[in-house]
Design a protein around this motif. Structure first.
Motif, PDB file in Angstrom:
ATOM      1  N   VAL A 114      -0.538  13.312   0.842  1.00  0.00           N
ATOM      2  CA  VAL A 114       0.677  12.923   1.556  1.00  0.00           C
ATOM      3  C   VAL A 114       0.426  12.905   3.057  1.00  0.00           C
ATOM      4  O   VAL A 114       0.837  11.978   3.768  1.00  0.00           O
ATOM      5  N   LYS A 115      -0.289  13.909   3.557  1.00  0.00           N
ATOM      6  CA  LYS A 115      -0.524  13.996   5.001  1.00  0.00           C
ATOM      7  C   LYS A 115      -1.298  12.790   5.511  1.00  0.00           C
ATOM      8  O   LYS A 115      -0.970  12.226   6.566  1.00  0.00           O
ATOM      9  N   HIS A 116      -2.324  12.384   4.767  1.00  0.00           N
ATOM     10  CA  HIS A 116      -3.165  11.284   5.244  1.00  0.00           C
ATOM     11  C   HIS A 116      -2.541   9.920   4.977  1.00  0.00           C
ATOM     12  O   HIS A 116      -2.502   9.074   5.875  1.00  0.00           O
ATOM     13  N   LEU A 145       0.574   7.104  -6.436  1.00  0.00           N
ATOM     14  CA  LEU A 145      -0.546   8.046  -6.534  1.00  0.00           C
ATOM     15  C   LEU A 145      -0.061   9.486  -6.367  1.00  0.00           C
ATOM     16  O   LEU A 145      -0.455  10.380  -7.122  1.00  0.00           O
ATOM     17  N   VAL A 146       0.800   9.715  -5.387  1.00  0.00           N
ATOM     18  CA  VAL A 146       1.329  11.058  -5.158  1.00  0.00           C
ATOM     19  C   VAL A 146       2.088  11.551  -6.387  1.00  0.00           C
ATOM     20  O   VAL A 146       1.928  12.704  -6.817  1.00  0.00           O
ATOM     21  N   GLN A 193       1.071  14.683  -8.768  1.00  0.00           N
ATOM     22  CA  GLN A 193       2.048  15.747  -8.984  1.00  0.00           C
ATOM     23  C   GLN A 193       2.272  15.970 -10.474  1.00  0.00           C
ATOM     24  O   GLN A 193       2.288  17.112 -10.949  1.00  0.00           O
ATOM     25  N   ASP A 194       2.436  14.879 -11.209  1.00  0.00           N
ATOM     26  CA  ASP A 194       2.635  14.995 -12.658  1.00  0.00           C
ATOM     27  C   ASP A 194       1.415  15.625 -13.332  1.00  0.00           C
ATOM     28  O   ASP A 194       1.560  16.433 -14.261  1.00  0.00           O
ATOM     29  N   MET A 195       0.222  15.259 -12.871  1.00  0.00           N
ATOM     30  CA  MET A 195      -0.987  15.817 -13.459  1.00  0.00           C
ATOM     31  C   MET A 195      -1.056  17.319 -13.219  1.00  0.00           C
ATOM     32  O   MET A 195      -1.411  18.099 -14.108  1.00  0.00           O
ATOM     33  N   MET A 227       0.818  -1.204   0.000  1.00  0.00           N
ATOM     34  CA  MET A 227       0.000   0.000   0.000  1.00  0.00           C
ATOM     35  C   MET A 227       0.858   1.262   0.000  1.00  0.00           C
ATOM     36  O   MET A 227       0.525   2.256  -0.645  1.00  0.00           O
ATOM     37  N   SER A 228       1.968   1.207   0.727  1.00  0.00           N
ATOM     38  CA  SER A 228       2.862   2.361   0.770  1.00  0.00           C
ATOM     39  C   SER A 228       3.431   2.659  -0.615  1.00  0.00           C
ATOM     40  O   SER A 228       3.524   3.825  -1.031  1.00  0.00           O
TER      41      SER A 228
END
Length: 535
Positions: free
Chosen positions: A390-392, A327-328, A332-334, A320-321
């Protein structure tokens, strides 16, 4: 040279168009997905350090042009932003008292200072190190009751000492893992950045210790947070003294002299317990390869089942990590791609505006500027969404650290069981030697004084070894109980933490998706004439 001049002219022209782009100012303050308005937070506007800003130079020029004063209006305030702002983990100083509750123990780490160590240094002029100001606020009776506040200065070596002491005193507990020494990072990173990173890591670590139901009441943590001055180091901390002590004790251990019963229940300590380490290693090999079931074995089926589930949980968390990192990166790329799209339409708008001779060209330029507006809004919203993501989802990384603590507690249990197994084998061996000597002595009329004296010595050793085994069994049972309580606590906290993580992640994804949809919906209304023309 010509290309550089053209590039400079392009930048100059773009800066001149800044006034024309003031229409990119974002609209109304954001509202949460449940329809309730949320206050904007300036602290949330900055993306976290985990998200690397990889904007190209063209995108940087674009941001310098399109940075309206109401940029904060793009922020969708998370449902738990107020709570996360007051948790104190990353706050360099205690700005306000923690929220009122039955008990609290909060720690802040701030004010790093460089100091010089002159004594015991091989470096001319001494070696330098950093100390940090540790501020503690609490209402716990162990610290003096309500309104107590303490400040001490500690260096990283003191944190290592605290961690070692807790590992010895709280075997079987899920003790939070201390920050690494990061020797390589300290050489590669800028010193200011490294010191700040360590300050934040120490703050997070100490607050995790303060949140642990058992460790928060420990004398070790209280001394670290309250007592001023240098912490006393543990006995025989350097390798040389350990090896010397082990060499002195080696002859006594070879002749079979029994050790102190309470000391035997504790784990072997490096060179000081060479013979014991050899005996336990031998017992471990017998357990694994001997083909004979040890006299004392792990028979707690419930624990073994939970241990397997913990291993599976660690594997799932690792997966999951990795997916969270992907996903991050994708978000960011988007965001960067949207920014590049906006920049492209800015340039095209300028071209159409400068060469406009007909009304149709002016209309087309206006539509292009509207597309740029929607693109830059989406770019900024993606950046803010990434910060919240990122925070969650960082909770997944935190629990990977928890798994290290869990494995450490399970290792304590395995070590304690191995000690019991080794002492049990020693007792069987002693009993066998006594029986053989007694049988040999009985064959001699009047007995054999030397054998009888040896038998008495072995019986005394047997008595002490039995006491040592009793202490080792007691220590093993204590660790088992600690494991059981900690697994129950982990289940409770994991439920609450994961529910909070999922709630925050889903609400922010929904909230930002709604903001982005509104931006493109507005663009669709502004360009609705295209649909009529097509019909």
């Amino acid at each position: 040279m010509m290309r550089q001049e053209n590039h400079g002219d392009e930048i100059s022209d773009l800066r001149e168009s800044q006034d024309d782009m003031e229409s990119l100012v974002l609209d109304e303050p954001p509202s949460s997905s449940n329809g309730q308005s949320s206050p904007s937070s300036s602290s949330a506007a900055a993306p976290p350090s985990a998200v690397i800003d990889r904007q190209t130079s063209a995108s940087q020029h674009f941001n310098s042009i399109l940075e309206p004063p109401s940029y904060a209006d793009a922020i969708f305030t998370s449902f738990d932003s107020s709570a996360s702002a007051s948790n104190g983990h990353d706050s360099p100083r205690p700005e306000s008292d923690p929220p009122a509750r039955s008990e609290f123990l909060k720690v802040w780490v701030s004010d790093p200072q460089k100091e010089l160590e002159l004594s015991n240094s091989l470096v001319p002029g001494g070696t330098s190190y950093y100390t940090y100001l540790i501020t503690t606020r609490t209402n716990m009776p162990e610290y003096g009751g309500d309104g107590s506040e303490f400040t001490v200065r500690r260096r990283f070596k003191d944190v290592v000492t605290l961690s070692d002491r807790l590992s010895e005193s709280y075997r079987g507990f899920f003790i939070p893992i201390r920050p690494d020494k990061s020797v390589v990072e300290s050489q590669v990173m800028q010193i200011e950045q490294f010191v700040e990173q360590r300050r934040a890591a120490l703050s997070k670590y100490l607050n995790k210790l303060a949140a642990h139901p058992a460790i928060r009441r420990s004398e070790e943590l209280r001394v670290f947070l309250v007592v001023k001055g240098k912490l006393p180091l543990m006995r025989s901390v350097d390798v040389a003294s350990r090896m010397l002590d082990g060499a002195v004790r080696l002859p006594r251990q070879l002749v079979g002299e029994a050790v102190d019963a309470n000391e035997a229940a504790q784990p072997a300590k490096g060179g000081r317990d060479l013979m014991r380490i050899f005996r336990e290693l031998k017992q471990s090999v017998v357990n694994d390869w001997g083909g004979v079931k040890p006299m004392v074995a792990e028979e707690d089926k419930e624990f073994l089942e939970k241990k397997e589930k913990v291993v599976e949980l660690e594997q799932q968390l690792s997966n999951m990590s990795q997916q969270a990192e992907l996903l991050v990166k994708a978000q960011q790329d988007m965001g960067e791609t949207m920014g590049e799209l906006g920049l492209a339409f800015v340039k095209l708008t300028k071209l159409e505006t400068e060469g406009a001779m007909f009304e149709s060209q002016t209309t087309r330029a206006t539509d292009m500027k509207n597309v740029a507006t929607a693109a830059v809004k989406s770019s900024r919203l993606y950046r803010e969404l990434n910060a919240q993501t990122v925070k969650h989802l960082d909770k997944l990384h935190e629990y990977l650290g928890v798994m290290l603590a869990v494995n450490g507690a399970f290792s304590d249990r395995t070590s304690a069981l191995l000690t019991v197994q080794t002492l049990s084998s020693d007792l069987v061996s002693l009993q066998s030697r006594i029986e053989k000597l007694e049988a040999a002595a009985s064959k001699i009329f009047g007995g054999d004084r030397s054998r009888m004296r040896k038998i008495e010595e072995l019986k005394e050793t047997l008595k002490v070894s039995e006491e040592a085994k009793a202490c080792a069994v007691k220590e093993y049972e204590r660790i088992k109980e600690n494991n059981r309580n900690e697994l129950e606590r982990l289940d409770r906290e994991r439920h609450d933490d994961f529910m909070g993580m999922l709630k925050g992640f889903v609400l922010n994804q929904a909230g930002y998706a709604e903001k982005m949809a509104n931006a493109w919906e507005k663009l669709a209304e502004e360009t609705s004439g295209y649909a009529k023309d097509g019909s």
